[in-house]
Design a protein around this motif. Structure first.
Motif, PDB file in Angstrom:
ATOM      1  N   PHE A 108       0.901  -1.207  -0.044  1.00  0.00           N
ATOM      2  CA  PHE A 108       0.012   0.080  -0.099  1.00  0.00           C
ATOM      3  C   PHE A 108       0.797   1.161   0.102  1.00  0.00           C
ATOM      4  O   PHE A 108       2.028   1.187   0.219  1.00  0.00           O
ATOM      5  N   ALA A 109       0.342   2.355  -0.343  1.00  0.00           N
ATOM      6  CA  ALA A 109       1.144   3.796  -0.425  1.00  0.00           C
ATOM      7  C   ALA A 109       0.486   4.681   0.598  1.00  0.00           C
ATOM      8  O   ALA A 109      -0.699   4.935   0.546  1.00  0.00           O
ATOM      9  N   LEU A 110       1.442   5.239   1.126  1.00  0.00           N
ATOM     10  CA  LEU A 110       1.149   6.324   2.304  1.00  0.00           C
ATOM     11  C   LEU A 110       1.252   7.684   1.699  1.00  0.00           C
ATOM     12  O   LEU A 110       2.557   8.005   0.951  1.00  0.00           O
ATOM     13  N   CYS A 111       0.408   8.725   1.902  1.00  0.00           N
ATOM     14  CA  CYS A 111       0.644   9.946   1.494  1.00  0.00           C
ATOM     15  C   CYS A 111       1.676  10.748   2.191  1.00  0.00           C
ATOM     16  O   CYS A 111       1.846  10.641   3.278  1.00  0.00           O
ATOM     17  N   ARG A 112       2.270  11.503   1.121  1.00  0.00           N
ATOM     18  CA  ARG A 112       3.530  12.263   1.781  1.00  0.00           C
ATOM     19  C   ARG A 112       3.291  13.827   1.620  1.00  0.00           C
ATOM     20  O   ARG A 112       3.936  14.705   2.104  1.00  0.00           O
ATOM     21  N   CYS A 113       2.244  14.144   0.601  1.00  0.00           N
ATOM     22  CA  CYS A 113       2.115  15.371   0.097  1.00  0.00           C
ATOM     23  C   CYS A 113       0.875  16.218   0.957  1.00  0.00           C
ATOM     24  O   CYS A 113       0.946  17.543   0.890  1.00  0.00           O
ATOM     25  N   GLY A 114      -0.062  15.369   1.617  1.00  0.00           N
ATOM     26  CA  GLY A 114      -1.074  16.207   2.174  1.00  0.00           C
ATOM     27  C   GLY A 114      -2.319  16.257   1.385  1.00  0.00           C
ATOM     28  O   GLY A 114      -3.352  16.852   1.823  1.00  0.00           O
ATOM     29  N   LEU A 115      -2.084  16.062   0.071  1.00  0.00           N
ATOM     30  CA  LEU A 115      -3.423  16.371  -0.472  1.00  0.00           C
ATOM     31  C   LEU A 115      -4.596  15.029  -0.758  1.00  0.00           C
ATOM     32  O   LEU A 115      -5.390  15.416  -1.399  1.00  0.00           O
TER      33      LEU A 115
END
Length: 67
Positions: A36-43
């Motif tokens: 799975f992928a975790l958000c780093r940008c906050g969008l």
């Protein structure tokens, strides 16, 4: 011991592979998949997971270092 990897994608999310537990600050567990992928940008509208909303808007430290 199970292998877990976290890959930092330039201009993208953190991709987590392997059996991990993802728990928020209150101790609540998130349902996860094998990868799975975790958000780093906050969008992302699906935080803490990445939903691709960063496309064209992501500003990472590595890109700034290259400038």
């Amino acid at each position: 011991m199970a292998d877990v990897t976290i890959k930092v994608n330039d201009q993208g999310p953190l991709v987590v592979s392997g059996p991990v537990e993802l728990i928020d600050a209150l101790g609540n567990r998130f349902e996860t998949r094998k990868v799975f992928a975790l958000c780093r940008c906050g969008l992302s509208q699906n935080k803490p997971f990445c939903d691709g909303n960063h496309a064209g808007n992501f500003d990472c430290a590595r890109a700034k270092q290259a400038e």
